[in-house]
Design an enzyme around this catalytic site. Structure first.
Site, PDB file in Angstrom:
ATOM      1  CB  SER A  88      -6.861   8.105  -6.788  1.00 23.85           C
ATOM      2  OG  SER A  88      -7.071   8.035  -5.384  1.00 23.85           O
ATOM      3  CE1 TYR A  92      -3.967   3.777   7.868  1.00 19.50           C
ATOM      4  CE2 TYR A  92      -2.750   4.548   9.791  1.00 19.50           C
ATOM      5  CZ  TYR A  92      -2.893   4.467   8.420  1.00 19.50           C
ATOM      6  OH  TYR A  92      -1.961   5.054   7.607  1.00 19.50           O
TER       7      TYR A  92
END
Length: 281
Positions: free
Chosen positions: A30, A192
């Site tokens: 995106s 993460y």
């Protein structure tokens, strides 16, 4: 089993459109500064039709902000190598466990009923900390987006490929990991690092599972890539850690990922491959 003959001279010559007629879903595509966008452009340039997944609210909440999806789509469209190929974009919040299968189904329908390539590039930014500050909410958020949604996408892709003609060639899965297993690790991004490490660890198991469907599964570690999230002295310090004196650019890992999608990489599966320009930690 007899040995295979050497390729013919014709087979050794590179096809300028090695993905002509193939279809791909690229998640997290995106932002024009991102790796997903670069991967989509490479796949399109090689002849593939591409479905671009985006989740604009995630980028809009980050310091770098969001791009207009129309501009991202136009950028990939202008790279199309085959005039018959198409670029389509669609949204999806992959933190929702129902979305991965729904997204893959939309991509299959939009691309004509067959999906050949899945590039799971998306990840959650922020919502992380070191060992002292990490909490259950941070861990759960990264698990949902960085790991669970990827596995659910691969599951939906495997079911789709199983419904095609037996051993339809050209099936590819590429997942994305990070530098969590390298020297120094990622002590400031425990959630993460944990979830990306899980993808690296499951790569070989998924490759073995999908081998019967003629699908290869590989995971790419792109290393530090300049996607617009760092500037100033910190940026220069990281650049100095590369032998070339520069950060990786989004097209650096994109070239590897696009190659893994071609028939030239048909013998590569179950691998975690680093594409980080000799980065010295």
């Amino acid at each position: 089993m007899p040995r295979l003959p050497h390729p013919t001279p014709e087979a050794l010559r590179r096809d300028p459109l090695p993905l002509r007629g193939r279809t791909a879903l690229v998640t997290g595509a995106s932002r024009r500064a991102g790796i997903g966008h670069a991967v989509a452009r490479r796949l399109a340039a090689y002849g593939a039709s591409v479905y671009l997944h985006h989740h604009v609210p995630h980028d809009a909440a980050q310091p770098w902000g969001a791009d207009r999806i129309e501009e991202v789509t136009a950028s990939v469209t202008e790279a199309l190598g085959d005039p018959r190929a198409r670029v389509i974009a669609g949204p999806g919040d992959l933190a929702d466990p129902a979305v991965p299968a729904e997204l893959l189904g939309r991509a299959v329908e939009a691309l004509g009923g067959r999906l050949d390539i899945l590039v799971a590039n998306h990840a959650l930014s922020g919502s992380d900390g070191d060992l002292d500050t990490i909490d259950a909410a941070m861990l759960d958020a990264h698990w949902a987006v960085d790991t669970r949604s990827v596995l659910l996408l691969v599951q939906a892709f495997a079911r789709h490929r199983a419904a095609l003609e037996p051993r339809t060639p050209g099936g590819r899965v590429v997942m994305m990991t990070s530098g969590q297993d390298m020297a120094g690790g990622m002590p400031g991004e425990i959630a993460y690092a944990l979830q990306k490490g899980a993808l690296a660890s499951i790569t070989r198991s998924l490759a073995t599972t999908l081998a019967e469907q003629a699908v290869t599964v590989n995971t790419v570690n792109p290393g530090p890539v300049d996607t617009g999230y760092m500037t100033g002295e910190d940026y220069e310090a990281i650049a100095a850690m590369f032998p070339a004196g520069r950060w990786g650019m989004p097209d650096d890992p994109a070239r590897l990922i696009a190659w893994l999608a071609t028939d030239e990489a048909d013998w590569i599966t179950g691998q975690v491959i680093s594409s980080e320009g000799g980065f010295r930690r």
